[in-house]
Design a protein around this motif. Structure first.
Motif, PDB file in Angstrom:
ATOM      1  N   PRO A 136       0.802  -1.233   0.000  1.00  0.00           N
ATOM      2  CA  PRO A 136       0.000   0.000   0.000  1.00  0.00           C
ATOM      3  C   PRO A 136       0.832   1.279   0.000  1.00  0.00           C
ATOM      4  N   GLU A 137       2.070   1.220   0.488  1.00  0.00           N
ATOM      5  CA  GLU A 137       2.922   2.410   0.436  1.00  0.00           C
ATOM      6  C   GLU A 137       3.348   2.703  -1.005  1.00  0.00           C
ATOM      7  N   VAL A 138       3.607   1.658  -1.781  1.00  0.00           N
ATOM      8  CA  VAL A 138       3.907   1.846  -3.204  1.00  0.00           C
ATOM      9  C   VAL A 138       2.672   2.402  -3.907  1.00  0.00           C
ATOM     10  N   LEU A 139       1.509   1.845  -3.588  1.00  0.00           N
ATOM     11  CA  LEU A 139       0.247   2.348  -4.133  1.00  0.00           C
ATOM     12  C   LEU A 139       0.089   3.839  -3.844  1.00  0.00           C
ATOM     13  N   ARG A 140       0.350   4.227  -2.616  1.00  0.00           N
ATOM     14  CA  ARG A 140       0.185   5.629  -2.217  1.00  0.00           C
ATOM     15  C   ARG A 140       1.088   6.539  -3.028  1.00  0.00           C
ATOM     16  N   GLU A 141       2.346   6.140  -3.177  1.00  0.00           N
ATOM     17  CA  GLU A 141       3.311   6.970  -3.883  1.00  0.00           C
ATOM     18  C   GLU A 141       2.993   7.056  -5.382  1.00  0.00           C
ATOM     19  N   VAL A 142       2.622   5.932  -5.981  1.00  0.00           N
ATOM     20  CA  VAL A 142       2.290   5.934  -7.402  1.00  0.00           C
ATOM     21  C   VAL A 142       1.023   6.754  -7.651  1.00  0.00           C
ATOM     22  N   ALA A 143       0.023   6.597  -6.801  1.00  0.00           N
ATOM     23  CA  ALA A 143      -1.220   7.369  -6.951  1.00  0.00           C
ATOM     24  C   ALA A 143      -0.947   8.859  -6.852  1.00  0.00           C
ATOM     25  N   LEU A 144      -0.075   9.231  -5.928  1.00  0.00           N
ATOM     26  CA  LEU A 144       0.278  10.639  -5.755  1.00  0.00           C
ATOM     27  C   LEU A 144       0.828  11.238  -7.044  1.00  0.00           C
ATOM     28  N   HIS A 145       1.746  10.524  -7.680  1.00  0.00           N
ATOM     29  CA  HIS A 145       2.400  11.060  -8.869  1.00  0.00           C
ATOM     30  C   HIS A 145       1.592  10.868 -10.151  1.00  0.00           C
ATOM     31  N   ARG A 146       0.617   9.969 -10.110  1.00  0.00           N
ATOM     32  CA  ARG A 146      -0.311   9.851 -11.243  1.00  0.00           C
ATOM     33  C   ARG A 146      -1.502  10.788 -11.078  1.00  0.00           C
ATOM     34  N   GLN A 147      -1.587  11.404  -9.914  1.00  0.00           N
ATOM     35  CA  GLN A 147      -2.685  12.318  -9.595  1.00  0.00           C
ATOM     36  C   GLN A 147      -4.036  11.618  -9.747  1.00  0.00           C
ATOM     37  N   GLU A 148      -4.104  10.435  -9.154  1.00  0.00           N
ATOM     38  CA  GLU A 148      -5.368   9.716  -9.115  1.00  0.00           C
ATOM     39  C   GLU A 148      -5.573   9.144  -7.721  1.00  0.00           C
ATOM     40  N   SER A 149      -6.795   8.748  -7.420  1.00  0.00           N
ATOM     41  CA  SER A 149      -7.076   8.229  -6.087  1.00  0.00           C
ATOM     42  C   SER A 149      -6.448   6.851  -5.900  1.00  0.00           C
ATOM     43  N   GLU A 150      -6.137   6.538  -4.643  1.00  0.00           N
ATOM     44  CA  GLU A 150      -5.573   5.223  -4.340  1.00  0.00           C
ATOM     45  C   GLU A 150      -6.560   4.119  -4.694  1.00  0.00           C
ATOM     46  N   SER A 151      -7.850   4.351  -4.470  1.00  0.00           N
ATOM     47  CA  SER A 151      -8.839   3.303  -4.762  1.00  0.00           C
ATOM     48  C   SER A 151      -8.933   3.045  -6.266  1.00  0.00           C
ATOM     49  N   SER A 152      -8.862   4.105  -7.068  1.00  0.00           N
ATOM     50  CA  SER A 152      -8.893   3.924  -8.526  1.00  0.00           C
ATOM     51  C   SER A 152      -7.663   3.159  -8.999  1.00  0.00           C
ATOM     52  N   LEU A 153      -6.490   3.538  -8.480  1.00  0.00           N
ATOM     53  CA  LEU A 153      -5.250   2.867  -8.868  1.00  0.00           C
ATOM     54  C   LEU A 153      -5.270   1.401  -8.437  1.00  0.00           C
ATOM     55  N   ALA A 154      -5.734   1.139  -7.226  1.00  0.00           N
ATOM     56  CA  ALA A 154      -5.818  -0.247  -6.752  1.00  0.00           C
ATOM     57  C   ALA A 154      -6.738  -1.063  -7.639  1.00  0.00           C
ATOM     58  N   ASN A 155      -7.863  -0.460  -8.023  1.00  0.00           N
ATOM     59  CA  ASN A 155      -8.839  -1.162  -8.849  1.00  0.00           C
ATOM     60  C   ASN A 155      -8.266  -1.541 -10.209  1.00  0.00           C
ATOM     61  N   HIS A 156      -7.680  -0.543 -10.917  1.00  0.00           N
ATOM     62  CA  HIS A 156      -7.280  -0.877 -12.281  1.00  0.00           C
ATOM     63  C   HIS A 156      -5.980  -1.674 -12.344  1.00  0.00           C
ATOM     64  N   THR A 157      -5.067  -1.503 -11.361  1.00  0.00           N
ATOM     65  CA  THR A 157      -3.861  -2.339 -11.383  1.00  0.00           C
ATOM     66  C   THR A 157      -4.192  -3.783 -11.015  1.00  0.00           C
TER      67      THR A 157
END
Length: 275
Positions: A233-254
């Protein structure tokens, strides 16, 4: 929110006698499925054995089978036959980890290329996706992959750490990209931060690469310094931050991407798509 970790080295000696506890923490952190990385023939057998022992229902743990470029000097005429037998087991979902490493050159480059090409041929024959390793070798890897890409169902460059040229070369060849805690490293990973916005949804997956690459942004840090899938989840948080998208959206599509790539079953409480 559920996550899939597409690359964990659970056979690493630092996890010995700790497998159940590591997985319990991962599941508690929302990691619903994991792909265990095979990096040698014995290691691939061990990864498969862990899947069988720790997930007898075959719903949460899967593995890859292959020979890492560091071990390419061990590749012999019998290796392909041995590997084929492993790849025919249902819980083994990809060929690899295989590829090229011109950074450390633990195996001579001609042997790395031979082992890679024979594994790509196996993947094409068995119609399995490929889990790729590359360091300081993107142009050579692309040149080899071009001869096989039309015959492969899919391939992911795992633990991507390259530059813009490498990223767009891989995307142009319709490859997937795996991101790790490298992006959390202020010493060597900051170049990835603007690049992650360029990876389309449906081509991006997340991985811990545990026990390696502990996210340096993680707080508090584990005393033993060992990375675990529970820290994904820490990788998720950092990637979401720099993609400028929500963590839930990033978790869903990855996770949807990983499920499609590896052919993983849908769990009752897991996201079905990237909407």
């Amino acid at each position: 929110m559920q996550l899939i970790d597409i690359g964990v080295n659970l056979t690493h000696p630092s996890f010995e006698q700790k497998h159940e506890a590591v997985l319990a923490r991962a599941y508690a952190a929302g990691i619903c499925q994991l792909v265990l990385t095979g990096t040698s023939l014995p290691g691939s057998e061990q990864a498969l054995a862990l899947c069988t022992r720790l997930d007898p229902g075959g719903e949460r743990l899967f593995s890859t089978a292959g020979v890492h470029p560091h071990d390419a000097s061990q590749w012999t005429s019998q290796s392909a036959q041995h590997l084929r037998a492993l790849l025919e087991v249902s819980s083994v979902r990809a060929v690899g980890e295989c590829g090229l490493d011109f950074n450390r050159d633990f195996s001579p480059r001609p042997q790395q290329e031979k082992a890679l090409e024979e594994q790509l041929a196996l993947a094409a024959d068995l119609q399995l996706p490929v889990f790729l390793h590359e360091r300081d070798a993107d142009q050579r890897l692309l040149a080899i992959l071009r001869d096989y890409r039309d015959h492969l169902p899919a391939a992911v460059v795992h633990c991507f750490t390259g530059d813009r040229r490498a990223l767009f070369g891989y995307l142009d060849l319709d490859l997937h990209i795996g991101l790790t805690g490298w992006i959390c490293d202020e010493r060597r990973g900051t170049h990835l931060q603007p690049l992650v916005r360029e990876i389309p949804a449906g081509r991006l997956m997340l991985e811990s690469d545990a026990p390696f690459l502990l996210p340096r942004t993680l707080r508090p840090k584990p005393k033993d310094g060992r990375n675990e899938p529970a820290f994904l989840p820490e990788v998720l948080r950092e990637v979401a931050l720099h993609r400028q998208e929500s963590e839930s959206s990033l978790a869903n599509h990855t996770s949807a991407c990983a499920r499609a790539f590896f052919g993983l079953p849908v769990l009752p409480d897991a996201p079905l798509d990237d909407h």
